[in-house]
Design an enzyme around this catalytic site. Structure first.
Site, PDB file in Angstrom:
ATOM      1  NE  ARG A 228      -3.495  -2.652   1.870  1.00 49.81           N
ATOM      2  CZ  ARG A 228      -4.494  -3.276   1.283  1.00 49.81           C
ATOM      3  NH1 ARG A 228      -5.133  -2.745   0.282  1.00 49.81           N
ATOM      4  NH2 ARG A 228      -4.895  -4.459   1.689  1.00 49.81           N
ATOM      5  CG  ASP A 306     -12.869  -8.705  -0.416  1.00 49.91           C
ATOM      6  OD1 ASP A 306     -12.629  -9.705   0.258  1.00 49.91           O
ATOM      7  OD2 ASP A 306     -12.547  -7.556  -0.090  1.00 49.91           O
ATOM      8  CG  ASN A 678     -17.941 -35.998 -22.371  1.00 50.10           C
ATOM      9  OD1 ASN A 678     -18.481 -35.841 -21.278  1.00 50.10           O
ATOM     10  ND2 ASN A 678     -17.742 -37.177 -22.903  1.00 50.10           N
ATOM     11  N   GLY A 720     -10.670 -38.170 -19.462  1.00 44.76           N
ATOM     12  CA  GLY A 720     -11.381 -37.223 -20.316  1.00 44.76           C
ATOM     13  C   GLY A 720     -12.069 -37.865 -21.498  1.00 44.76           C
ATOM     14  CD  GLN A 813      -7.353 -37.622 -13.995  1.00 49.32           C
ATOM     15  OE1 GLN A 813      -7.441 -36.821 -14.895  1.00 49.32           O
ATOM     16  NE2 GLN A 813      -7.076 -38.896 -14.196  1.00 49.32           N
TER      17      GLN A 813
HETATM   18  P1  ADP Z   1      -6.825  -2.477  -3.392  1.00 52.15           P
HETATM   19  O1  ADP Z   1      -6.177  -2.225  -4.700  1.00 52.15           O
HETATM   20  O2  ADP Z   1      -6.658  -3.909  -2.972  1.00 52.15           O
HETATM   21  O3  ADP Z   1      -8.222  -1.954  -3.334  1.00 52.15           O
HETATM   22  P2  ADP Z   1      -5.898  -0.161  -1.815  1.00 52.15           P
HETATM   23  O4  ADP Z   1      -7.219   0.491  -1.791  1.00 52.15           O
HETATM   24  O5  ADP Z   1      -5.125  -0.191  -0.550  1.00 52.15           O
HETATM   25  O6  ADP Z   1      -5.961  -1.699  -2.282  1.00 52.15           O
HETATM   26  O7  ADP Z   1      -5.021   0.559  -2.943  1.00 52.15           O
HETATM   27  C1  ADP Z   1      -3.703   0.115  -3.216  1.00 52.15           C
HETATM   28  C2  ADP Z   1      -2.828   1.281  -3.603  1.00 52.15           C
HETATM   29  O8  ADP Z   1      -3.363   1.941  -4.750  1.00 52.15           O
HETATM   30  C3  ADP Z   1      -2.744   2.383  -2.556  1.00 52.15           C
HETATM   31  O9  ADP Z   1      -1.814   2.090  -1.554  1.00 52.15           O
HETATM   32  C4  ADP Z   1      -2.298   3.548  -3.398  1.00 52.15           C
HETATM   33  O10 ADP Z   1      -0.912   3.480  -3.647  1.00 52.15           O
HETATM   34  C5  ADP Z   1      -3.036   3.322  -4.705  1.00 52.15           C
HETATM   35  N1  ADP Z   1      -4.273   4.128  -4.722  1.00 52.15           N
HETATM   36  C6  ADP Z   1      -5.468   3.816  -4.203  1.00 52.15           C
HETATM   37  N2  ADP Z   1      -6.355   4.815  -4.404  1.00 52.15           N
HETATM   38  C7  ADP Z   1      -5.698   5.788  -5.059  1.00 52.15           C
HETATM   39  C8  ADP Z   1      -6.053   7.090  -5.561  1.00 52.15           C
HETATM   40  N3  ADP Z   1      -7.284   7.575  -5.426  1.00 52.15           N
HETATM   41  N4  ADP Z   1      -5.094   7.802  -6.194  1.00 52.15           N
HETATM   42  C9  ADP Z   1      -3.860   7.314  -6.347  1.00 52.15           C
HETATM   43  N5  ADP Z   1      -3.475   6.114  -5.898  1.00 52.15           N
HETATM   44  C10 ADP Z   1      -4.360   5.349  -5.260  1.00 52.15           C
END
Ligand code: ADP
Length: 915
Positions: A228, A306, A678, A720, A813
């Site tokens: 992140r 998710d 199949n 198969g 299998q």
């Molecule tokens: P996911 O992609 O699993 O939803 P996050 O919401 O944590 O996970 O987003 C992952 C990364 O994407 C963030 O840490 C950030 O670097 C980037 N990101 C998310 N939202 C924005 C945004 N509005 N603008 C720029 N970068 C973003």
């Protein structure tokens, strides 16, 4: 022609004086070139000397760049223009330009009285520096030079990064992007640690080669890291990211992540022009770089456990996560049963109940709580207790409640596991435990589905990069109805955010609508099969049916799940259900047994066939008259078959003669269940996903054993029948280096080619490493080239390079426990089957309550199958022309589209090029 430091080429056209320079720029603009960033003719003397132009328009010419320079020192090739009486095409120095269309240019030239000559494929003109230009809309031998130039210019440099929460299958994306990208002539770079790597640059951006992604398919999470990244949320961070991309020559980015990551990707692309301008202005990039990297191509892949992204039926990683949840719930199930306990299990899903709902269906849970559809009752605690109590009264010894972490009541108050536990303990006196599954749900080794999904979507992502143009919105690769789709990324992100908003504003109908189309169907499936209804969906007496269920053919994962769901839903509707032991041979002996609610308890998680199965086909192996007699004697009004091709053949035989026997004029349907996949009329049979997962785990184990000690090729025999489904899709999921399928057969030249290919692979391997490789061979592909024979040939030919062994997977299998997908598919198909019976009997029963011939229409005997994600009933009459009865399969199989990919990703063409 010149080549920039970035390896991109452009042509230089020199003018001797300022007047000619100005005319030259105008002249090329007339031909359709556009000035691009970096043209600063009004900003001082030095910058007056060059103008960059890019030819816009047709796909093939979209990146053609020229630089016009003012150079008083230049020696012009020709001092005077050629006169019109000469053939300009005979000049030895032609500058050939490929343009999308000649007609508009000819029109402009005529309008302005600029002389030109026409040939069959081009027009010839002279620019103000007396260069002869051939304009052609076709690539031809004359345009050989620009053709090479164009190819070089079009060589894409693609970056791939994984971002946000990790998901199983992200590695399949990285692998397929690298391999397919390279096979398409692109350079592929991995950006490590998500956007953080993009911001930090340096060693975080690495060029990948064919070997960089060896072993990636079987590894969960992401091997190139994810993070992140807060800096990427700031413009300064994105400016750094843009600089790093440009310095590495990367013009396209494939981002695999959740909605956050894809939002970030879109923000990045929308600002790109401004970022490039700022980098150039602050001299962090050169003019040439600013010119070349005017556009950034972004393609999104949805990696999220998710399944919370709108516009796609399924996200990469969700199914693996479901596997882990079901394994956990299945394990908890046994202890719950032993101690007669209740378990409240929390699964992930802050705004999305997909995991909770699917786990509820797949494990036969008693109750689920999801954010999109809070319990309808104000007092949901009492409603839940009533359900649990009713189930206990019926004899259940366990209670399983599955709760999404973001579950809410209708007033948006969170529903928490501890509260549920207290309610069950206090009100029902149940010994209740809480299990929070947490990060185990991230998945570990990806299931077959996610490997295949990640692979085919990444191939589509690379294709989308190659097809992208600056005017197209960034695409997101999705999956709709078993087809890979490309949709505008931002629309999908916007719709996804709408779900959270809909929930916040308590518009739950809208929240459900925004989920994939089958979500609502699955919600219904859970409710009508798992909760014993209090007569609210019962039919009037005269519409209630006596239904028989038979299992036909070899056992397949999901047969029991389908039977359980059918029985429970049928009972809720007021029908009576009979299980018939051992297929039609049991039926003619009268082996009917009435099935009640508790008789099928726990069946959803069990493989094989509890009813017992048999291959006998009526009219061939058992007497049709006897079948009709037994059905009549039991007063059966609808027949549900669960089985493979024999079951299909049975319906075909019955369909031929049903009008001779009134008792056969009832609705009959088939839920396809066979690992061979199949049966006509469905994209997926029950059992085939379970089987693919067995092949994947067996193959992983086999490859691992070789990697520990040997350079070894395993010839793995899969089942198969005469269908190559398991070998093709299994081959994609395990990264097989060859597959042999009945549709293609095997011959000597093919084997020789494969031997050469394998020799090449092992010759280019790191000598210090042992490498295990896999070939999948469908059992019936050839009588001569058996699994053993092929392995012996490889062993002999491999010599010191590699040896070979066989592995015949055989009946394992069929799987022990059906996969979650097979259980869910089974439940959906079963509910639709009961609805099919009701639909086809209603008219007759409303007319005459004891009618015998309930359904005579040809559509009343059908396969209930999956068409993508949708359930459809297809009549035997419509399916028959599409069936190859001799080879026991449909004439056209959707999975053939993946066949070529197995070879491409094995490196066949790549290695033959570098040999
Ligand atoms: P996911 O992609 O699993 O939803 P996050 O919401 O944590 O996970 O987003 C992952 C990364 O994407 C963030 O840490 C950030 O670097 C980037 N990101 C998310 N939202 C924005 C945004 N509005 N603008 C720029 N970068 C973003």
């Amino acid at each position: 022609m010149a080549t920039s430091a970035l390896g991109l080429s452009y042509s230089i056209i020199s003018s001797k004086n300022e007047e000619a320079y100005g005319q030259t720029v105008k002249f090329y603009e007339l031909l359709g070139f556009d000035r691009v960033i970096g043209n600063h003719e009004s900003e001082g003397e030095t910058e007056l000397q060059q103008t960059w132009l890019r030819l816009k328009g047709g796909k093939q010419t979209s990146s053609l760049i020229i630089k016009i320079v003012l150079n008083p020192e230049v020696t012009l090739h020709r001092q005077e223009p050629l006169t019109t009486d000469k053939d300009w095409g005979l000049e030895d120095t032609l500058f050939v330009l490929n343009v999308p269309h000649l007609q508009p240019i000819m029109h402009t030239l005529t309008e302005r009285d600029i002389p030109f000559q026409e040939t069959t494929t081009s027009i010839l003109i002279q620019d103000p520096n007396n260069n002869v230009i051939a304009l052609s809309s076709k690539l031809n031998p004359v345009s050989e030079q620009p053709q090479q130039q164009l190819q070089e210019q079009r060589r894409k440099k693609i970056g791939i990064l994984t971002s946000g929460g990790d998901a199983s299958g992200m590695n399949a994306c990285v692998r397929a992007t690298v391999l397919y990208g390279i096979s398409k002539g692109c350079d592929v770079y991995a950006v490590y640690e998500g956007y953080q790597g993009l911001v930090d640059g340096g060693d975080y951006i690495k060029k990948m080669d064919w070997r960089s992604v060896t072993g990636y398919l079987s590894v969960g999470g992401t091997s190139i890291g994810t993070a992140r990244c807060m800096p990427f949320k700031t413009r300064e961070g994105r400016l750094k990211a843009a600089e790093n991309l440009i310095k590495n020559g990367i013009d396209s980015l494939i981002v695999c992540g959740g909605d956050g990551s894809l939002t970030g990707a879109d923000v990045f692309r929308s600002e790109w022009g401004g970022l490039v301008a700022e980098l150039f202005k602050t001299k962090r990039i050169t003019e040439e770089e600013a010119t070349i990297f005017q556009h950034l191509t972004i393609v999104g892949l949805v990696g999220s456990i998710d399944n919370d992204m709108s516009s796609t039926d399924i996200t990469i990683g969700a199914v693996t996560s479901l596997h882990r949840i079901c394994e956990a719930v299945d394990s908890v199930d046994t202890t719950a049963l032993s101690h007669s306990r209740a378990f409240v299990i929390e699964v992930m899903g802050r705004h999305c109940g997909w995991l909770a709902l699917m786990a509820g269906i797949a494990t036969g849970a008693d109750f689920v709580f999801i954010p999109e559809r809070p319990p309808a009752e104000e007092d949901w605690e009492t409603a839940m207790c009533n359900v649990a109590k009713r189930h206990r009264e019926l004899g259940k010894r366990k209670t399983i409640i599955i709760v999404a972490e973001g579950a809410l009541d209708k007033h948006l108050n969170p529903i928490k596991v501890d509260h549920i536990k207290d309610i069950l303990s206090d009100r029902l006196g149940l010994d209740t435990r809480v299990t929070i599954l947490g990060h185990t749900q991230r998945g570990g080794s990806p299931c077959a589905f996610d490997r295949i999904l990640g692979t085919v979507q990444s191939v589509a992502a690379v294709d989308a990069v190659l097809a992208s143009t600056p005017d197209k919105p960034s695409p997101m690769i999705g999956m709709n109805n078993n087809k890979v789709t490309t949709k505008p990324l931002m629309d999908a992100v916007k719709l996804t955010h709408e779900v959270a908003k809909a929930i916040e504003s308590r518009n739950f109908e809208r929240a459900m609508e925004l989920r994939d189309p089958q979500f609502l169907d699955e919600y219904k499936v859970f409710n009508v099969t798992t909760i014993l209804d209090d007569n609210s969906i019962e039919l009037p007496d005269h519409q209630r049916l006596r239904i028989a269920i038979l299992h036909i053919g070899a056992p397949a994962g999901g047969m029991n799940s389908a039977t359980r769901a059918a029985v429970r839903y049928a009972l809720n509707r007021g029908h009576t259900v009979y299980g018939v032991a051992n297929g039609f041979s049991g039926l003619v002996r009268g082996c009917f047994e009435q099935l009640n609610w508790m008789d099928v308890d726990g069946w959803t998680t069990c493989g094989g066939s509890y009813l017992g199965t048999n291959r006998a086909v009526p009219g061939k192996d058992v007497d049709m008259g006897m079948v009709a007699y037994r059905l009549q004697k039991m007063n059966i009004q609808a027949v549900m078959l669960v089985g493979g091709f024999e079951a299909y053949a049975s319906l075909v035989e019955i369909d031929k003669v049903r009008y001779e026997y009134p008792s056969l004029c009832i609705p009959m349907c088939l839920i396809p269940a066979t690992i061979s996949n199949n049966v006509p009329g469905t994209d997926f049979s029950l059992g085939c996903d379970t089987s693919l997962n067995v092949i994947v785990s067996a193959s992983d184990a086999i490859v691992q054993s070789a990697q520990s000690s040997r350079r070894r090729v395993f010839v793995i025999e899969v089942q198969g029948g005469r269908s190559g489904f398991l070998a093709v899709e299994g081959g994609l999921a395990v990264g097989a280096c060859a597959i042999y399928i009945p549709e293609e057969g095997i011959d000597l030249p093919r084997l020789q080619g494969d031997v050469q290919f394998l020799k090449g692979l092992y010759d280019t391997d790191d000598p210090q490493k042992s490498e295990g490789r896999v070939i999948l061979r469908t059992e019936s592909v050839s009588k001569t080239y058996t699994t053993k024979v092929i392995s012996e040939i490889l062993e002999d030919e491999g010599g010191a390079r590699f040896d070979s062994r066989t592995a015949v997977l055989g009946h394992i299998q069929q799987g022990n426990t059906p996969s979650p997908l097979d259980r869910i598919r089974a439940s959906r198909l079963a509910i639709h089957s009961i609805e099919f019976f009701e639909k086809h009997t209603r008219v007759a029963l409303d007319k005459q309550q004891d009618a015998v011939e309930l359904a005579t229409g040809e559509e009343s005997i059908a396969v209930i199958g999956l068409c993508g994600a949708e359930v459809h009933a297809k009549s035997i009459k419509t399916l028959l022309p599409t069936t190859d009865m001799k080879n026991r399969k449909p004439h056209h199989d959707w999975w053939h589209r993946d066949r070529a990919l197995v070879d491409i990703l094995s490196g066949r063409s790549y290695y033959s090029c570098i040999e």
